[in-house]
Design a protein around this motif. Structure first.
Motif, short mmCIF file in Angstrom:
data_model
loop_
_atom_site.label_atom_id
_atom_site.label_comp_id
_atom_site.label_asym_id
_atom_site.label_seq_id
_atom_site.Cartn_x
_atom_site.Cartn_y
_atom_site.Cartn_z
N ASP A 187 0.87 -1.18 0.00
CA ASP A 187 0.00 0.00 0.00
C ASP A 187 0.91 1.23 0.00
O ASP A 187 1.09 1.88 1.03
CB ASP A 187 -0.89 -0.07 1.26
CG ASP A 187 -1.79 1.14 1.43
OD1 ASP A 187 -1.91 1.93 0.47
OD2 ASP A 187 -2.36 1.29 2.52
N PHE A 188 1.51 1.47 -1.17
CA PHE A 188 2.45 2.59 -1.28
C PHE A 188 1.85 3.87 -0.70
O PHE A 188 0.72 4.23 -1.04
CB PHE A 188 2.82 2.84 -2.75
CG PHE A 188 3.72 1.79 -3.37
CD1 PHE A 188 4.17 0.68 -2.66
CD2 PHE A 188 4.12 1.92 -4.71
CE1 PHE A 188 5.00 -0.27 -3.25
CE2 PHE A 188 4.95 0.98 -5.31
CZ PHE A 188 5.39 -0.12 -4.58
N PHE A 189 2.61 4.55 0.13
CA PHE A 189 2.12 5.79 0.73
C PHE A 189 1.77 6.77 -0.39
O PHE A 189 2.57 7.03 -1.28
CB PHE A 189 3.18 6.39 1.65
CG PHE A 189 2.62 7.41 2.59
CD1 PHE A 189 2.18 7.04 3.85
CD2 PHE A 189 2.51 8.73 2.21
CE1 PHE A 189 1.64 7.98 4.72
CE2 PHE A 189 1.98 9.68 3.06
CZ PHE A 189 1.53 9.31 4.32
N PRO A 190 0.55 7.32 -0.36
CA PRO A 190 0.09 8.12 -1.50
C PRO A 190 0.83 9.45 -1.66
O PRO A 190 1.42 9.96 -0.70
CB PRO A 190 -1.39 8.38 -1.18
CG PRO A 190 -1.52 8.17 0.28
CD PRO A 190 -0.46 7.18 0.69
N ALA A 191 0.77 9.98 -2.86
CA ALA A 191 1.37 11.29 -3.14
C ALA A 191 0.63 12.38 -2.36
O ALA A 191 -0.52 12.21 -1.97
CB ALA A 191 1.30 11.57 -4.64
N ILE A 192 1.33 13.47 -2.15
CA ILE A 192 0.70 14.64 -1.51
C ILE A 192 0.84 15.79 -2.50
O ILE A 192 1.80 16.57 -2.45
CB ILE A 192 1.38 14.97 -0.16
CG1 ILE A 192 1.41 13.71 0.73
CG2 ILE A 192 0.66 16.11 0.54
CD1 ILE A 192 2.17 13.89 2.03
N PRO A 193 -0.13 15.90 -3.46
CA PRO A 193 0.02 16.85 -4.57
C PRO A 193 0.11 18.30 -4.09
O PRO A 193 0.86 19.09 -4.67
CB PRO A 193 -1.25 16.63 -5.39
CG PRO A 193 -1.80 15.31 -4.95
CD PRO A 193 -1.35 15.10 -3.55
N GLN A 194 -0.62 18.65 -3.04
CA GLN A 194 -0.60 20.04 -2.56
C GLN A 194 0.82 20.46 -2.18
O GLN A 194 1.20 21.62 -2.30
CB GLN A 194 -1.49 20.23 -1.32
CG GLN A 194 -2.87 19.62 -1.40
CD GLN A 194 -2.92 18.18 -0.93
OE1 GLN A 194 -2.43 17.30 -1.64
NE2 GLN A 194 -3.47 17.94 0.24
N ALA A 195 1.60 19.47 -1.69
CA ALA A 195 2.98 19.78 -1.27
C ALA A 195 3.98 19.48 -2.38
O ALA A 195 5.18 19.69 -2.21
CB ALA A 195 3.33 18.98 -0.02
N GLY A 196 3.46 18.95 -3.51
CA GLY A 196 4.35 18.62 -4.61
C GLY A 196 5.13 17.34 -4.37
O GLY A 196 6.16 17.10 -5.01
N PHE A 197 4.64 16.50 -3.45
CA PHE A 197 5.36 15.27 -3.14
C PHE A 197 4.81 14.09 -3.91
O PHE A 197 3.60 13.88 -3.97
CB PHE A 197 5.28 14.96 -1.63
CG PHE A 197 6.01 15.95 -0.77
CD1 PHE A 197 7.26 16.42 -1.14
CD2 PHE A 197 5.45 16.41 0.41
CE1 PHE A 197 7.95 17.33 -0.35
CE2 PHE A 197 6.13 17.32 1.21
CZ PHE A 197 7.37 17.78 0.83
N GLN A 198 5.74 13.30 -4.47
CA GLN A 198 5.35 12.06 -5.13
C GLN A 198 5.02 11.01 -4.08
O GLN A 198 5.32 11.17 -2.91
CB GLN A 198 6.49 11.55 -6.00
CG GLN A 198 6.82 12.47 -7.16
CD GLN A 198 8.00 11.94 -7.94
OE1 GLN A 198 9.13 11.94 -7.45
NE2 GLN A 198 7.74 11.46 -9.15
N GLU A 199 4.43 9.90 -4.56
CA GLU A 199 4.11 8.84 -3.61
C GLU A 199 5.39 8.24 -3.02
O GLU A 199 6.47 8.36 -3.57
CB GLU A 199 3.25 7.75 -4.27
CG GLU A 199 3.90 7.04 -5.42
CD GLU A 199 2.97 6.04 -6.11
OE1 GLU A 199 2.06 5.50 -5.47
OE2 GLU A 199 3.18 5.82 -7.31
#
Ligand SMILES: [Cu+2]
Length: 324
Positions: free
Chosen positions: A187-199
């Motif tokens: 269950d790959f930790f999901p991306a955080i688009p608001q912070a610009g972070f990939q999964e």
């Protein structure tokens, strides 16, 4: 006559060490250490041999005297979980040498399955910019990718549906209280688009993070930072909320051993940055409150003999014979 006899005996005793006496009594020296490779740099043949050996482990009998499972694959998960409840192998100094020994026991088991290579590692620092695209997740010459995230909410919702381990059925989930056979899950930790972070949280185990850890000069600080930050985050990045890499049953995921071999490599490099002073650098307080010692025994609960920390500090001496 008497003098002659004594002289003959003395000569025989003296001759013995020169022939084979000393060599036979000492641990064989490590003259050609195995090279542990980055998975991404291994050949297709080497990768296939490793995968085949892992798939063989569930076909070998358990070495433990427990009735809840019967194969060698589950032994590794059982021991790691048992020794974490109560905690005897994490959040204390023995974390690094115990896992070093555990990887060696695993490599030895792969050897029983016909594998002739060494343990391999996932260089998650090198892949931290796009961890989910790493070679280790390859569906053919890798470990398969993320879990399926199907919407049916069944216990196997996060099943790994591609790669050579898609049909793997580990026996335990999270605890040893009762067997809970399930398909391997991620269950790959999901991306955080608001912070610009990939999964997969790569910014928490990139080079800038390592640059705050590897310069630490004491084993005490180095172990705490390595264990609690990148080591823990990578477990979480792969396991997420329901993947096998999250809880103490994490050896269920064959990626556990590629992750921990990377942790071992980082420790090995730290030792070799100042080997004269760090070969036996080991300190801190054990979870039972006592001061950690190189003479502490590392439990393996019957999967292998208990061994002292001291014997596992040098990867090219004593029972170990490998390098990076
Ligand atoms: Cu562990």
């Amino acid at each position: 006559m008497k003098i002659f006899q004594l002289t003959a005996i003395a000569a025989a005793v003296l001759a013995l060490p020169l022939e084979e006496g000393i060599a036979a009594r000492q641990t064989p020296s490590c003259t050609s250490p195995k090279l542990r490779k980055n998975w991404a740099a291994a050949t297709a043949t080497e990768k296939q041999a490793y995968i085949d050996a892992v798939l063989c482990l569930p076909t070998l009998p358990s070495r433990l005297n427990v009735s809840t499972h019967d194969n060698l694959y589950d032994d590794f998960t059982y021991i790691h979980t048992q020794l974490s409840t109560p905690q005897r192998i994490h959040a204390e100094p023995v974390f690094l040498p115990w896992h070093r020994y555990f990887i060696q026991v695993y490599e030895d088991a792969l050897t029983e399955c016909g594998y002739t290579g060494a343990a391999m590692y996932w260089d998650w620092v090198a892949d931290s910019g796009a961890p989910a695209s790493a070679a280790v997740w390859d569906p053919v010459l890798g470990f398969g990718g993320n879990g399926s995230a199907s919407s049916d909410n069944s216990p196997d919702k996060w099943r790994v549906v591609d790669g050579p381990f898609r049909d793997l059925r580990p026996t335990y989930w999270s605890t040893l209280d009762q067997p809970d056979p399930h398909y391997l899950s991620r269950d790959f930790f999901p991306a955080i688009p608001q912070a610009g972070f990939q999964e997969m949280l790569g910014w928490q185990y990139d080079q800038s993070v390592m640059d705050t850890i590897t310069p630490l000069t004491t084993y005490l600080e180095f172990r705490i930072q390595l264990e609690s930050r990148p080591h823990a985050v990578v477990h979480f990045a792969i396991g997420g909320s329901r993947g096998d890499m999250g809880p103490f049953t994490s050896p269920n995921d064959p990626m556990f051993f590629l992750h921990h071999t990377m942790v071992d490599k980082i420790w090995w490099q730290w030792q070799h940055d100042d080997f004269a002073n760090r070969k036996l650098a080991y300190e801190g307080t054990r979870n039972d409150g006592l001061a950690a010692s190189l003479d502490d025994l590392m439990p393996m609960l019957g999967l292998a003999d208990d061994k002292t920390v001291r014997d596992y500090m040098d990867t090219e001496g004593g029972p170990l014979c490998y390098t990076y």
